[in-house]
Design a protein around this motif. Structure first.
Motif, mmCIF file in Angstrom:
data_model
loop_
_atom_site.group_PDB
_atom_site.id
_atom_site.type_symbol
_atom_site.label_atom_id
_atom_site.label_comp_id
_atom_site.label_asym_id
_atom_site.label_seq_id
_atom_site.Cartn_x
_atom_site.Cartn_y
_atom_site.Cartn_z
ATOM 1 N N ILE A 170 20.208 -58.236 -2.612
ATOM 2 C CA ILE A 170 21.149 -58.209 -1.490
ATOM 3 C C ILE A 170 20.384 -58.160 -0.170
ATOM 4 C CG2 ILE A 170 22.908 -56.807 -0.334
ATOM 5 C CD1 ILE A 170 23.869 -55.960 -3.131
ATOM 6 N N GLY A 219 20.217 -60.884 2.908
ATOM 7 C CA GLY A 219 20.477 -60.494 4.290
ATOM 8 C C GLY A 219 19.355 -60.899 5.225
ATOM 9 N N THR A 276 29.053 -64.967 6.855
ATOM 10 C CA THR A 276 30.037 -65.119 5.774
ATOM 11 C C THR A 276 29.370 -65.524 4.461
ATOM 12 O OG1 THR A 276 31.752 -65.757 7.360
ATOM 13 C CG2 THR A 276 32.123 -66.342 5.055
ATOM 14 N N SER A 301 26.048 -63.272 0.945
ATOM 15 C CA SER A 301 26.565 -62.282 0.001
ATOM 16 C C SER A 301 25.871 -62.485 -1.339
ATOM 17 C CB SER A 301 28.074 -62.409 -0.166
ATOM 18 O OG SER A 301 28.407 -63.636 -0.780
ATOM 19 N N GLY A 357 29.131 -60.697 -4.872
ATOM 20 C CA GLY A 357 30.350 -60.201 -4.238
ATOM 21 C C GLY A 357 30.140 -59.156 -3.164
ATOM 22 N N THR A 358 28.894 -58.840 -2.832
ATOM 23 C CA THR A 358 28.587 -57.823 -1.819
ATOM 24 C C THR A 358 28.004 -58.482 -0.585
ATOM 25 O OG1 THR A 358 28.142 -56.147 -3.502
ATOM 26 C CG2 THR A 358 27.252 -55.747 -1.302
ATOM 27 N N ALA A 359 28.601 -58.172 0.584
ATOM 28 C CA ALA A 359 28.092 -58.723 1.840
ATOM 29 C C ALA A 359 26.683 -58.194 2.087
ATOM 30 C CB ALA A 359 29.010 -58.348 2.988
ATOM 31 N N ALA A 360 25.781 -59.096 2.423
ATOM 32 C CA ALA A 360 24.383 -58.711 2.623
ATOM 33 C C ALA A 360 24.078 -58.346 4.072
ATOM 34 C CB ALA A 360 23.465 -59.834 2.165
#
Length: 247
Positions: free
Chosen positions: A73, A77, A127, A130, A133-136
């Motif tokens: 993750i 990011g 957007t 990710s 399913g987890t926003a980074a």
């Protein structure tokens, strides 16, 4: 004393032969399994310790999976952050050009469009960033890169000062992610080493030394063959006794 009722020599030879057979079975089992302690019968205390250590090692798999996921993750990011910082650098230059042109001067229209397009790229990067399913990554503030997506709102914030505020905010955000990523990397390395150490420790307790066991196997096989001969000689002792009564 020689006796025809009790062949003591044969009894002793048979006992040694049976003992050699038991030892040979143990060695063959160790070579087959690779373990000197395969179950609690072999050595209950050591077997229990090794079993506990291997259970502890196995339990670390959950930690490894979680750390690997968190690191992934963070990496996503940081990848998005590279795109975002590159866009913000261009946006600052465009904002300076827009300010120099008076903002609404027709000549700055193309700058404004490019500025808005870059903001859209940033929004799309956030957007898309990710993992599982987890926003980074998340927008750290509204200065220079408004939370909304309206072109007019983005263009209204097109000042070099506002973009710099966004650069500072994003830099701080990415620094936090980078620090976390480095921490996950260290934790992963430590957990993997710990798991390896537990496995090695358990192995040292119960694994067989194959070189030694191979040497023992050869020695016991030789001993078994000699035992067969010794037993045969002992069983023939009564026949030798009969020779005393022959004329």
């Amino acid at each position: 004393m020689a006796s025809i009722n009790t062949n003591y020599g044969a009894m002793v030879a048979a006992q040694h032969f049976a003992a050699t057979g038991r030892d040979l079975d143990k060695v063959q089992n160790r070579i087959t399994t690779g373990l000197k302690i395969a179950n609690a019968k072999d050595n209950g205390a050591v077997w229990a310790v090794a079993l506990t250590q291997r259970a502890n090692s196995k339990a670390l798999d959950a930690n490894l999976n979680n750390l690997t996921r968190q690191q992934a993750i963070a990496d996503v990011g940081l990848a998005a952050g590279d795109t975002i910082m590159a866009a913000l650098t261009e946006m600052k230059a465009l904002a300076a050009a827009i300010e120099a042109g008076g903002g609404n001067v027709p000549g700055t229209l193309s700058y404004r469009r490019d500025y808005v397009a870059l903001w859209s790229e940033i929004s799309a990067a956030v957007t898309a960033a990710s993992f599982d399913g987890t926003a980074a990554i998340a927008i750290p503030g509204t200065n220079g890169t408004p939370a909304g997506t309206a072109d007019t709102a983005a263009a209204a914030a097109a000042t070099a000062a506002n973009v710099q505020l966004s650069i500072d905010s994003w830099a701080s955000n990415l620094q936090t992610i980078g620090t976390s990523a480095k921490s996950y990397e260290r934790q992963l390395a430590f957990t993997q080493k710990l798991q390896d150490a537990l496995e090695a420790g358990a192995g040292n307790l119960v694994d067989a030394d194959m070189a030694k066991e191979s040497a023992k196997l050869t020695a016991l096989q030789t001993k078994q063959q000699l035992g067969v001969q010794a037993l045969s000689i002992a069983n023939n002792a009564s026949s030798a006794l009969l020779g005393l009564f022959r004329g």
